[in-house]
Scaffold this motif. Sequence first.
Motif, PDB file in Angstrom:
ATOM      1  N   LEU A 152      23.053  59.645  40.014  1.00 43.29           N
ATOM      2  CA  LEU A 152      23.354  58.693  38.958  1.00 43.29           C
ATOM      3  C   LEU A 152      23.083  59.308  37.597  1.00 43.29           C
ATOM      4  O   LEU A 152      22.300  60.253  37.475  1.00 43.29           O
ATOM      5  CB  LEU A 152      22.478  57.441  39.114  1.00 43.29           C
ATOM      6  N   ASP A 153      23.710  58.735  36.593  1.00 41.44           N
ATOM      7  CA  ASP A 153      23.470  59.157  35.220  1.00 41.44           C
ATOM      8  C   ASP A 153      22.219  58.441  34.718  1.00 41.44           C
ATOM      9  O   ASP A 153      22.283  57.316  34.217  1.00 41.44           O
ATOM     10  CB  ASP A 153      24.675  58.811  34.338  1.00 41.44           C
ATOM     11  N   CYS A 154      21.085  59.078  34.916  1.00 38.22           N
ATOM     12  CA  CYS A 154      19.810  58.487  34.473  1.00 38.22           C
ATOM     13  C   CYS A 154      18.880  59.609  34.033  1.00 38.22           C
ATOM     14  O   CYS A 154      19.216  60.793  34.119  1.00 38.22           O
ATOM     15  CB  CYS A 154      19.177  57.653  35.587  1.00 38.22           C
ATOM     16  N   ARG A 155      17.698  59.268  33.558  1.00 37.73           N
ATOM     17  CA  ARG A 155      16.803  60.283  33.005  1.00 37.73           C
ATOM     18  C   ARG A 155      16.117  61.119  34.088  1.00 37.73           C
ATOM     19  O   ARG A 155      15.461  62.114  33.784  1.00 37.73           O
ATOM     20  CB  ARG A 155      15.758  59.624  32.099  1.00 37.73           C
ATOM     21  N   ILE A 156      16.252  60.723  35.373  1.00 37.12           N
ATOM     22  CA  ILE A 156      15.689  61.512  36.468  1.00 37.12           C
ATOM     23  C   ILE A 156      16.717  62.575  36.851  1.00 37.12           C
ATOM     24  O   ILE A 156      17.754  62.267  37.423  1.00 37.12           O
ATOM     25  CB  ILE A 156      15.349  60.626  37.685  1.00 37.12           C
ATOM     26  N   SER A 157      16.439  63.803  36.518  1.00 36.26           N
ATOM     27  CA  SER A 157      17.388  64.889  36.732  1.00 36.26           C
ATOM     28  C   SER A 157      17.063  65.642  38.015  1.00 36.26           C
ATOM     29  O   SER A 157      15.939  65.590  38.521  1.00 36.26           O
ATOM     30  CB  SER A 157      17.323  65.865  35.550  1.00 36.26           C
ATOM     31  N   PRO A 158      18.038  66.390  38.562  1.00 35.34           N
ATOM     32  CA  PRO A 158      17.766  67.237  39.729  1.00 35.34           C
ATOM     33  C   PRO A 158      16.636  68.232  39.473  1.00 35.34           C
ATOM     34  O   PRO A 158      15.844  68.526  40.367  1.00 35.34           O
ATOM     35  CB  PRO A 158      19.101  67.953  39.951  1.00 35.34           C
ATOM     36  N   GLU A 159      16.570  68.749  38.247  1.00 36.66           N
ATOM     37  CA  GLU A 159      15.516  69.708  37.909  1.00 36.66           C
ATOM     38  C   GLU A 159      14.135  69.057  37.997  1.00 36.66           C
ATOM     39  O   GLU A 159      13.175  69.675  38.472  1.00 36.66           O
ATOM     40  CB  GLU A 159      15.748  70.263  36.498  1.00 36.66           C
TER      41      GLU A 159
END
Length: 238
Positions: A152-159
């Motif tokens: 999803l487009d949210c502040r939790i990124s894969p990195e």
Amino acid sequence: MMRSWIFTGISDKRDLLLYLSRLLAVSGLRVLLVDATERQTYRYSISKLDKHIPVTEFYGFEVADGFFSDEGLREYLEQQGTDIKSYDIVIYDLEKLSFGSTEIWLEAESVWWVSSMDRFEVERSTEWFARLLQMYPKLQGIFIRTVFLHHLDCRISPEYVQMLASGLPVKWSEEPLTIATDELAYAAKIENGHDRAISLRRLTRTYKKSISQLVVQVAGWKGAQAKRALKLAERRKA
């Protein structure tokens, strides 16, 4: 020469690996998909004429379920007059820590950690890997590629998610593959499960692109080859 890939993590990977197996199979490869999940989930997705036969042909490839270990699978295949190395591709959906020894991991061409961005799944999978590495210390330093589901487009990124698991003594791929959340893809998963079928027609262009990217990264194909396989899989019913 047989190639094997391990997909692990506690997330439900059935639809992703069924699609992957289908694309490989329509391209003329002999594929074995091994259900090494804790709850033996693939039996709910495939049609079996005989529940007592543990290896079933399904949409051009074979699915092995009901085995407690990789050794048991190999022994069964030998009893049937064949060998696991007779397959071009062996794909493991592996959740059982006891399913395979160190060798199955070291023999694998690649290891993929599949997870959503959900913290529960990330931390449970991290704990799983910690137990695995404790059981098999030789696997420390193993190279792991990542696939993030329901992105999803949210502040939790894969990195950031990878950072949560950074304490594990493994090497992580720099570029994770992300598969966006898609309502139509989820609807197709539900319908395919009840129909015991693999239909890609309802999938959106974005989701199909993600599947193509997975095939490219896992199998080392060119993009055009993956697109051809996708079109073949869409046209053929079984």
